[in-house]
Motif scaffolding. Structure first.
Motif, PDB file in Angstrom:
ATOM      1  N   GLY A  22       0.776  -1.236   0.000  1.00 55.31           N
ATOM      2  CA  GLY A  22       0.000   0.000   0.000  1.00 55.31           C
ATOM      3  C   GLY A  22       0.800   1.274   0.000  1.00 55.31           C
ATOM      4  N   ILE A  23       2.099   1.212  -0.342  1.00 51.46           N
ATOM      5  CA  ILE A  23       2.875   2.444  -0.511  1.00 51.46           C
ATOM      6  C   ILE A  23       2.315   3.209  -1.706  1.00 51.46           C
ATOM      7  CG2 ILE A  23       5.169   3.320  -1.140  1.00 51.46           C
ATOM      8  CD1 ILE A  23       6.347   1.148   0.675  1.00 51.46           C
ATOM      9  N   THR A  24       2.291   4.526  -1.609  1.00 50.99           N
ATOM     10  CA  THR A  24       1.555   5.345  -2.563  1.00 50.99           C
ATOM     11  C   THR A  24       2.237   5.472  -3.917  1.00 50.99           C
ATOM     12  OG1 THR A  24       0.896   6.706  -0.643  1.00 50.99           O
ATOM     13  CG2 THR A  24       0.386   7.566  -2.823  1.00 50.99           C
ATOM     14  N   MET A  25       3.538   5.713  -3.922  1.00 53.29           N
ATOM     15  CA  MET A  25       4.188   6.194  -5.142  1.00 53.29           C
ATOM     16  C   MET A  25       5.641   5.739  -5.222  1.00 53.29           C
ATOM     17  SD  MET A  25       3.549   8.195  -7.828  1.00 53.29           S
ATOM     18  CE  MET A  25       2.064   9.055  -7.285  1.00 53.29           C
ATOM     19  N   ILE A  26       6.078   5.407  -6.429  1.00 56.75           N
ATOM     20  CA  ILE A  26       7.496   5.280  -6.761  1.00 56.75           C
ATOM     21  C   ILE A  26       7.926   6.600  -7.396  1.00 56.75           C
ATOM     22  CG2 ILE A  26       9.244   4.019  -8.065  1.00 56.75           C
ATOM     23  CD1 ILE A  26       7.840   2.273  -6.022  1.00 56.75           C
ATOM     24  N   GLN A  27       9.040   7.159  -6.942  1.00 53.45           N
ATOM     25  CA  GLN A  27       9.543   8.400  -7.533  1.00 53.45           C
ATOM     26  C   GLN A  27      10.921   8.139  -8.120  1.00 53.45           C
ATOM     27  OE1 GLN A  27      12.145  10.826  -5.852  1.00 53.45           O
ATOM     28  NE2 GLN A  27      12.206  11.635  -7.937  1.00 53.45           N
ATOM     29  N   THR A  28      11.083   8.520  -9.373  1.00 52.44           N
ATOM     30  CA  THR A  28      12.384   8.408 -10.014  1.00 52.44           C
ATOM     31  C   THR A  28      12.659   9.689 -10.792  1.00 52.44           C
ATOM     32  OG1 THR A  28      13.795   6.956 -11.347  1.00 52.44           O
ATOM     33  CG2 THR A  28      11.512   7.244 -12.103  1.00 52.44           C
ATOM     34  N   GLU A  29      13.769   9.736 -11.500  1.00 50.34           N
ATOM     35  CA  GLU A  29      14.198  10.984 -12.124  1.00 50.34           C
ATOM     36  C   GLU A  29      15.123  10.666 -13.288  1.00 50.34           C
ATOM     37  OE1 GLU A  29      17.341  12.170  -8.735  1.00 50.34           O
ATOM     38  OE2 GLU A  29      15.505  11.162  -8.143  1.00 50.34           O
ATOM     39  N   GLU A  30      15.582  11.688 -13.979  1.00 47.60           N
ATOM     40  CA  GLU A  30      16.421  11.507 -15.160  1.00 47.60           C
ATOM     41  C   GLU A  30      17.703  12.312 -15.034  1.00 47.60           C
ATOM     42  OE1 GLU A  30      16.206  12.057 -20.042  1.00 47.60           O
ATOM     43  OE2 GLU A  30      14.695  13.017 -18.766  1.00 47.60           O
ATOM     44  N   HIS A  31      18.849  11.633 -15.216  1.00 49.75           N
ATOM     45  CA  HIS A  31      20.142  12.314 -15.307  1.00 49.75           C
ATOM     46  C   HIS A  31      21.040  11.561 -16.285  1.00 49.75           C
ATOM     47  CE1 HIS A  31      19.775  15.646 -12.586  1.00 49.75           C
ATOM     48  NE2 HIS A  31      19.250  14.872 -11.657  1.00 49.75           N
ATOM     49  N   HIS A  32      21.935  12.304 -16.905  1.00 55.12           N
ATOM     50  CA  HIS A  32      22.834  11.744 -17.914  1.00 55.12           C
ATOM     51  C   HIS A  32      24.262  12.207 -17.640  1.00 55.12           C
ATOM     52  CE1 HIS A  32      19.335  10.600 -20.341  1.00 55.12           C
ATOM     53  NE2 HIS A  32      18.837  11.764 -19.986  1.00 55.12           N
ATOM     54  N   ALA A  33      25.196  11.562 -18.354  1.00 53.46           N
ATOM     55  CA  ALA A  33      26.614  11.941 -18.274  1.00 53.46           C
ATOM     56  C   ALA A  33      27.119  11.863 -16.844  1.00 53.46           C
ATOM     57  CB  ALA A  33      26.842  13.332 -18.867  1.00 53.46           C
ATOM     58  N   THR A  34      26.775  10.776 -16.153  1.00 56.71           N
ATOM     59  CA  THR A  34      27.274  10.544 -14.801  1.00 56.71           C
ATOM     60  C   THR A  34      28.204   9.334 -14.825  1.00 56.71           C
ATOM     61  OG1 THR A  34      25.611   8.950 -14.043  1.00 56.71           O
ATOM     62  CG2 THR A  34      25.012  11.281 -13.967  1.00 56.71           C
ATOM     63  N   ASP A  35      28.981   9.175 -13.742  1.00 58.00           N
ATOM     64  CA  ASP A  35      29.842   8.000 -13.657  1.00 58.00           C
ATOM     65  C   ASP A  35      29.372   7.046 -12.561  1.00 58.00           C
ATOM     66  OD1 ASP A  35      30.497   9.430 -11.398  1.00 58.00           O
ATOM     67  OD2 ASP A  35      32.611   9.730 -11.927  1.00 58.00           O
ATOM     68  N   GLY A  77      25.898   5.769 -12.565  1.00 54.82           N
ATOM     69  CA  GLY A  77      24.688   5.061 -12.946  1.00 54.82           C
ATOM     70  C   GLY A  77      23.390   5.768 -12.627  1.00 54.82           C
ATOM     71  N   TRP A  78      23.437   7.031 -12.217  1.00 57.70           N
ATOM     72  CA  TRP A  78      22.214   7.759 -11.857  1.00 57.70           C
ATOM     73  C   TRP A  78      21.198   7.628 -12.991  1.00 57.70           C
ATOM     74  CZ3 TRP A  78      22.865  11.576  -7.575  1.00 57.70           C
ATOM     75  CH2 TRP A  78      21.643  12.110  -7.150  1.00 57.70           C
ATOM     76  N   MET A  79      19.973   7.312 -12.653  1.00 56.31           N
ATOM     77  CA  MET A  79      18.929   6.905 -13.598  1.00 56.31           C
ATOM     78  C   MET A  79      18.897   7.713 -14.903  1.00 56.31           C
ATOM     79  SD  MET A  79      16.258   4.971 -14.209  1.00 56.31           S
ATOM     80  CE  MET A  79      15.689   4.300 -12.637  1.00 56.31           C
ATOM     81  N   PRO A  80      19.269   7.096 -16.053  1.00 55.20           N
ATOM     82  CA  PRO A  80      19.199   7.818 -17.314  1.00 55.20           C
ATOM     83  C   PRO A  80      17.914   7.553 -18.095  1.00 55.20           C
ATOM     84  CG  PRO A  80      20.498   5.851 -17.610  1.00 55.20           C
ATOM     85  CD  PRO A  80      20.035   5.841 -16.166  1.00 55.20           C
ATOM     86  N   SER A  81      17.182   6.475 -17.755  1.00 53.33           N
ATOM     87  CA  SER A  81      16.032   6.044 -18.564  1.00 53.33           C
ATOM     88  C   SER A  81      14.814   5.793 -17.681  1.00 53.33           C
ATOM     89  CB  SER A  81      16.378   4.779 -19.346  1.00 53.33           C
ATOM     90  OG  SER A  81      17.474   4.991 -20.201  1.00 53.33           O
ATOM     91  N   PRO A  82      14.255   6.857 -17.095  1.00 56.93           N
ATOM     92  CA  PRO A  82      13.152   6.655 -16.153  1.00 56.93           C
ATOM     93  C   PRO A  82      11.889   6.099 -16.793  1.00 56.93           C
ATOM     94  CG  PRO A  82      13.447   8.988 -16.620  1.00 56.93           C
ATOM     95  CD  PRO A  82      14.612   8.279 -17.221  1.00 56.93           C
ATOM     96  N   LEU A  83      11.665   6.363 -18.082  1.00 56.83           N
ATOM     97  CA  LEU A  83      10.451   5.848 -18.711  1.00 56.83           C
ATOM     98  C   LEU A  83      10.539   4.336 -18.916  1.00 56.83           C
ATOM     99  CD1 LEU A  83       9.642   8.671 -21.267  1.00 56.83           C
ATOM    100  CD2 LEU A  83       8.982   8.460 -18.863  1.00 56.83           C
TER     101      LEU A  83
END
Length: 357
Positions: A67-80, A82-88
């Motif tokens: 019953g947790i309400t929401m997953i939240q993610t984001e988009e970032h590129h050119a990192t070393d 692995g920060w989320m590049p493909s949130p869709l």
């Protein structure tokens, strides 16, 4: 009924009628609960990232069941790291593994995307999920991300105008003019008139853009003066809209039975994410989760990243009430997957079970 819930209901409040049997005290209201996922790993390998991606989808399914309400993610590129590049892509995997939970992409750097393809992708995700997708359209704040994708940093405002206008036209299902030709995007999304789309940012330009297009506005920090400006601009353009203000203080939580041990063993992971994020932000960028800490001890004192016991987390939930949100970040900064699971289980089994449904 779980033992934790039974314990909460065992606290009795006297009835107003003398001599009547006491009635159970209601459990505290459940705030909005968010599972944040960005898959940062300070030393990424193909194997470690695969394990983290799989764990994140499995955690989303677990969160959905609890019953947790929401997953939240984001988009970032050119990192070393692995920060989320493909949130869709990640959102699609989550929707395929869940039934109820929403996914908020906050933020999607929309000027980096082909407008027509983005309209199709967001419509497809909206159909796949039955309307569980929320997209916050951000303009970004890192020139290197634009360079990596061959986009003009200086022209990012015009790019944002084009992509947002294209999305709104495309989702009508009707033909419209795009770059000198007539196009039509199908299928239409599940949500009418269109999937929930907010404009994010901390600038007057972002507020003006949202007001002009009649889209809701999501400031990146609590900025009442910017909210007032947005409504002034809505009046100028004759549009409807609303503002989703973040709380005055946003905390990212990790739940542990022994916070001292967790800080000693894993504080470096929390610091890695905090320092990475801070390094991207110029002085004029305002964020609800900005940290100035340079070591784990300072980070702990600062209180943006918090390691709390289940009881402490319950107190935070009670303070948040129905307004929330309560943000759990179990894989923060490359936190080992097993430790992330421990945090999530403690949150689900010793916090959520003691809150009202």
């Amino acid at each position: 009924m779980s033992g934790a819930m039974s314990g909460a209901l065992s606290d009795l409040t006297p009835d107003a009628t003398p001599g009547a049997r006491p009635t159970p005290a209601a459990p505290p209201a459940r705030p909005v609960t968010v599972l944040r996922v960005n898959l940062v790993d300070p030393a990424p390998t193909a194997a470690s990232l695969t394990a983290r991606y799989r764990a994140a989808v499995e955690m989303a399914a677990f969160a959905d069941d609890r019953g947790i309400t929401m997953i939240q993610t984001e988009e970032h590129h050119a990192t070393d790291n692995g920060w989320m590049p493909s949130p869709l892509t990640f959102a699609g995997a989550v929707f395929g593994a869940t039934r109820r939970i929403g996914v908020t992409v906050s933020a999607l750097i929309t000027p980096l995307h082909d407008p027509l393809r983005l309209a199709e992708d967001l419509a497809s995700l909206d159909l796949l999920s039955g309307g569980r997708l929320v997209t916050v359209a951000g303009i970004g704040y890192r020139p290197e991300e634009y360079a990596a994708h061959g986009r003009d940093w200086a022209g990012r405002g015009a790019l944002q105008d084009e992509v947002l206008g294209t999305l709104l036209s495309a989702w009508t299902g009707e033909p419209f003019s795009y770059r000198g030709r007539t196009v039509r995007v199908t299928p239409r999304p599940f949500t009418r008139p269109h999937p929930l789309l907010l404009v994010g940012g901390s600038s007057r330009a972002a507020a003006r853009r949202a007001a002009r297009l009649g889209l809701p506005f999501f400031p990146s920090a609590r900025l009442p003066s910017l909210e007032a400006y947005y409504h002034e601009q809505r009046a100028v353009h004759g549009t409807d809209g609303w503002v989703l203000q973040p709380p005055e203080r946003t905390c990212l939580l990790h739940v542990s039975e022994d916070p001292d041990r967790t800080w000693a063993e894993y504080g470096g992971h929390l610091l890695h994410e905090a320092r990475t994020y801070a390094s991207w932000q110029s002085a004029d960028i305002r964020s609800a989760v900005r940290s100035a800490a340079t070591d784990a001890e300072a980070l702990r004192k600062e209180g943006v990243y918090r390691v709390v016991t289940p009881d402490e987390c319950l107190t935070l939930a009670q303070q948040a009430g129905a307004q929330g949100p309560l943000i759990l970040h179990p894989l923060c900064g490359g936190m080992p997957v097993d430790e992330g699971w421990r945090s999530l289980h403690l949150f689900a089994e010793r916090v959520l079970t003691r809150l009202a449904p």
